[in-house]
Design an enzyme around this catalytic site. Structure first.
Site, mmCIF file in Angstrom:
data_model
loop_
_atom_site.group_PDB
_atom_site.id
_atom_site.type_symbol
_atom_site.label_atom_id
_atom_site.label_comp_id
_atom_site.label_asym_id
_atom_site.label_seq_id
_atom_site.Cartn_x
_atom_site.Cartn_y
_atom_site.Cartn_z
ATOM 1 N N ARG A 33 4.220 3.987 2.430
ATOM 2 C CA ARG A 33 4.514 3.611 1.051
ATOM 3 C C ARG A 33 5.224 4.783 0.395
ATOM 4 O O ARG A 33 4.898 5.953 0.682
ATOM 5 C CB ARG A 33 3.221 3.298 0.271
ATOM 6 C CG ARG A 33 2.567 1.985 0.638
ATOM 7 C CD ARG A 33 3.377 0.786 0.107
ATOM 8 N NE ARG A 33 2.733 -0.483 0.402
ATOM 9 C CZ ARG A 33 3.015 -1.245 1.457
ATOM 10 N NH1 ARG A 33 3.918 -0.864 2.328
ATOM 11 N NH2 ARG A 33 2.410 -2.404 1.627
ATOM 12 N N GLU A 42 10.588 1.130 -5.813
ATOM 13 C CA GLU A 42 11.473 0.145 -5.169
ATOM 14 C C GLU A 42 11.807 -0.989 -6.131
ATOM 15 O O GLU A 42 10.929 -1.404 -6.903
ATOM 16 C CB GLU A 42 10.772 -0.429 -3.928
ATOM 17 C CG GLU A 42 10.577 0.615 -2.852
ATOM 18 C CD GLU A 42 9.729 0.107 -1.688
ATOM 19 O OE1 GLU A 42 9.473 -1.112 -1.601
ATOM 20 O OE2 GLU A 42 9.331 0.934 -0.872
ATOM 21 N N HIS A 96 12.983 -1.127 2.732
ATOM 22 C CA HIS A 96 11.625 -1.615 3.028
ATOM 23 C C HIS A 96 11.685 -2.822 3.975
ATOM 24 O O HIS A 96 11.220 -3.915 3.640
ATOM 25 C CB HIS A 96 10.871 -1.978 1.734
ATOM 26 C CG HIS A 96 9.384 -2.044 1.915
ATOM 27 N ND1 HIS A 96 8.491 -1.701 0.919
ATOM 28 C CD2 HIS A 96 8.620 -2.421 2.965
ATOM 29 C CE1 HIS A 96 7.251 -1.862 1.357
ATOM 30 N NE2 HIS A 96 7.311 -2.311 2.607
HETATM 31 P P1 NAP Z 1 -4.577 1.115 9.502
HETATM 32 O O1 NAP Z 1 -4.786 0.544 10.858
HETATM 33 O O2 NAP Z 1 -5.648 0.973 8.474
HETATM 34 O O3 NAP Z 1 -4.227 2.669 9.699
HETATM 35 C C1 NAP Z 1 -4.157 3.561 8.641
HETATM 36 C C2 NAP Z 1 -4.471 4.945 9.192
HETATM 37 O O4 NAP Z 1 -4.307 5.900 8.138
HETATM 38 C C3 NAP Z 1 -5.875 5.090 9.718
HETATM 39 O O5 NAP Z 1 -5.824 5.704 10.980
HETATM 40 C C4 NAP Z 1 -6.578 5.989 8.714
HETATM 41 O O6 NAP Z 1 -7.564 6.811 9.350
HETATM 42 C C5 NAP Z 1 -5.412 6.802 8.173
HETATM 43 N N1 NAP Z 1 -5.646 7.266 6.800
HETATM 44 C C6 NAP Z 1 -6.051 6.514 5.752
HETATM 45 N N2 NAP Z 1 -6.160 7.285 4.659
HETATM 46 C C7 NAP Z 1 -5.828 8.540 5.038
HETATM 47 C C8 NAP Z 1 -5.765 9.774 4.350
HETATM 48 N N3 NAP Z 1 -6.091 9.889 3.054
HETATM 49 N N4 NAP Z 1 -5.408 10.877 5.063
HETATM 50 C C9 NAP Z 1 -5.092 10.781 6.368
HETATM 51 N N5 NAP Z 1 -5.136 9.625 7.071
HETATM 52 C C10 NAP Z 1 -5.503 8.522 6.407
HETATM 53 O O7 NAP Z 1 -3.272 0.536 8.818
HETATM 54 P P2 NAP Z 1 -1.933 0.004 9.531
HETATM 55 O O8 NAP Z 1 -2.073 -1.428 9.825
HETATM 56 O O9 NAP Z 1 -1.568 0.944 10.610
HETATM 57 O O10 NAP Z 1 -0.910 0.135 8.292
HETATM 58 C C11 NAP Z 1 -0.709 1.374 7.667
HETATM 59 C C12 NAP Z 1 0.128 1.220 6.405
HETATM 60 O O11 NAP Z 1 1.509 1.046 6.745
HETATM 61 C C13 NAP Z 1 -0.173 0.006 5.536
HETATM 62 O O12 NAP Z 1 -1.293 0.214 4.712
HETATM 63 C C14 NAP Z 1 1.111 -0.165 4.735
HETATM 64 O O13 NAP Z 1 1.040 0.538 3.518
HETATM 65 C C15 NAP Z 1 2.171 0.466 5.627
HETATM 66 N N6 NAP Z 1 3.098 -0.570 6.115
HETATM 67 C C16 NAP Z 1 4.406 -0.504 5.756
HETATM 68 C C17 NAP Z 1 5.290 -1.462 6.226
HETATM 69 C C18 NAP Z 1 6.739 -1.427 5.870
HETATM 70 O O14 NAP Z 1 7.358 -2.469 5.814
HETATM 71 N N7 NAP Z 1 7.318 -0.245 5.657
HETATM 72 C C19 NAP Z 1 4.836 -2.494 7.026
HETATM 73 C C20 NAP Z 1 3.506 -2.534 7.364
HETATM 74 C C21 NAP Z 1 2.637 -1.559 6.907
HETATM 75 P P3 NAP Z 1 -8.849 7.360 8.542
HETATM 76 O O15 NAP Z 1 -9.422 6.195 7.809
HETATM 77 O O16 NAP Z 1 -9.718 7.933 9.618
HETATM 78 O O17 NAP Z 1 -8.322 8.422 7.628
HETATM 79 C C1 8YV Z 2 5.706 -6.282 3.568
HETATM 80 C C2 8YV Z 2 4.570 -4.203 4.166
HETATM 81 O O1 8YV Z 2 4.657 -7.135 3.655
HETATM 82 O O2 8YV Z 2 2.851 -5.173 5.420
HETATM 83 C C3 8YV Z 2 3.163 -4.335 4.576
HETATM 84 O O3 8YV Z 2 2.348 -3.579 4.052
HETATM 85 O O4 8YV Z 2 4.937 -3.307 3.454
HETATM 86 C C4 8YV Z 2 5.589 -5.196 4.618
HETATM 87 O O5 8YV Z 2 5.313 -5.736 5.856
HETATM 88 C C5 8YV Z 2 6.962 -7.003 3.664
HETATM 89 O O6 8YV Z 2 7.938 -6.089 3.298
HETATM 90 C C6 8YV Z 2 7.103 -8.248 2.797
HETATM 91 O O7 8YV Z 2 6.391 -8.207 1.640
#
Ligand code: NAP
Ligand code: 8YV
Length: 320
Positions: free
Chosen positions: A235, A264, A282
């Site tokens: 994010r 954004e 994004h």
């Molecule tokens: P996840 O499985 O919950 O993994 C998040 C990781 O971050 C965990 O290993 C967690 O470990 C660590 N974490 C959480 N808070 C932290 C902190 N304060 N300091 C250090 N590490 C921390 O989540 P995910 O499914 O991989 O997704 C991660 C994030 O990617 C989503 O929440 C979303 O915001 C982002 N995302 C972006 C897109 C995009 O389109 N750009 C798409 C999908 C997801 P601990 O709890 O042990 O700290």
């Molecule tokens: C969005 C994302 O969902 O999953 C997330 O956290 O940031 C993305 O996969 C997607 O851009 C559509 O809203």
């Protein structure tokens, strides 16, 4: 029908993936939250709504939740749920789902695409050819990922998918989470600064929200250093954007690949038009296949709630 057998309407909060938008209306009585005149709309229709379908670009704040007295479920299209006032939902016992897992490969490969694009100067070199500069001399030599050390800040579902892809490129992986992950073959570093100091490139995949706001600050960027590359697919809020611009401008950071931004779709002007930065709107999960899978999981969660069954992928905080 709702779990208690009463008729109820699903509120679509835009913007939504088109296929998901249409699929909601194919199965349920549906309303759309309008851009204008929301107060009047909610005063007239608020009591009909039993469930919300939203995406991470649709803010679902306490004011909206309060205006829907029968709301029992929020189905979020996306794994990140920093768009939802979770405390307001929890205080009402509202079930909240998201779409973890199905987007891991797409987001991970996008992170790798950004890492390679910045390290190998893919976009700058494309401009070099397109603008006819090649006949005047060779493009400068670039860095490479093979043989380098890549840090992953957030070794969760997506972070682990990134890690296996980084390994396949012949680079070493280290990581930082608040707690070490048992059983992974990567070195754990105790803080974001320690991780940044140890690696050549840092890929950020932690959740958004207050707990990670500004986690990647000037100190982390300085630890990454003048040859360091930052990739953010998490994010925009996780990175101090002013510190990032200052680090790039002064040459204290080598480059950045950014899929997400604090405000954004607005992007700081200082990040535009430069060869050390690659920007994406994004789109890390934005493939046809992945968005369809996210939509299907969103609808499956909604259907489970409507049947009075447990959600398939509830947000962890909502499961007690
Ligand atoms: P996840 O499985 O919950 O993994 C998040 C990781 O971050 C965990 O290993 C967690 O470990 C660590 N974490 C959480 N808070 C932290 C902190 N304060 N300091 C250090 N590490 C921390 O989540 P995910 O499914 O991989 O997704 C991660 C994030 O990617 C989503 O929440 C979303 O915001 C982002 N995302 C972006 C897109 C995009 O389109 N750009 C798409 C999908 C997801 P601990 O709890 O042990 O700290
Ligand atoms: C969005 C994302 O969902 O999953 C997330 O956290 O940031 C993305 O996969 C997607 O851009 C559509 O809203």
């Amino acid at each position: 029908m709702t779990p208690d057998g009463e008729p109820g309407t699903v509120l679509r909060v835009p913007p939504l993936h088109p296929g998901t938008h249409d699929a909601v209306a194919a199965s349920y009585p549906t309303l759309d939250l309008p851009a204008e005149g929301r107060e009047e709309f909610l005063a007239r229709h608020g009591a009909e709504v039993v469930a919300i379908v939203c995406s991470n670009f649709s803010p679902v704040g306490a004011d909206l939740i309060e205006a829907l007295p029968r709301l029992g479920m929020i189905a979020n299209f996306g794994v990140g749920y920093d768009n939802i006032d979770l405390a307001a939902a929890l205080s009402r016992g509202i079930a909240v789902s998201n779409t973890p897992g199905v987007l891991d490969p797409a987001v991970a490969e996008h992170a790798i695409a950004l890492l390679l694009a910045v390290r190998r100067q893919v976009v700058a070199a494309d401009r070099y050819v397109q603008e006819g500069r090649w006949p005047r001399g060779p493009f400068p030599l670039t860095g490479q990922v093979a043989g380098s050390h890549v840090g992953i800040l957030g070794l969760g579902r997506i972070g682990q998918a990134v890690a296996t892809r980084v390994e396949a490129l012949g680079a070493t992986v280290s990581y930082h989470n608040r707690r070490p992950v048992p059983g992974v073959p990567y070195a754990y570093l105790p803080s974001p600064v320690a991780l940044a100091a140890a690696v050549d490139s840092l890929i950020v995949v932690v959740p958004g929200g207050a707990a990670t706001d500004g986690l990647v600050d000037a100190e982390v960027l300085d630890a990454l250093g003048p040859d360091g590359v930052l990739v953010n697919v998490a994010r925009g809020s996780v990175v101090d954007e002013q510190a990032l611009v200052a680090a790039l401008d002064s040459g204290r950071l080598g480059g950045a690949g950014l899929d997400v931004f604090r405000d954004e779709p607005r992007v700081p002007a200082a990040l535009l038009g430069r060869d050390d930065v690659v920007l994406q709107p994004h789109t890390a999960s934005g493939t046809v296949t992945t968005r369809a899978a996210m939509g299907a999981l969103t609808l499956d969660n909604l259907a489970a709630w409507m049947r009075g069954e447990p959600l398939l992928t509830p947000i962890p905080e909502t499961t007690g």
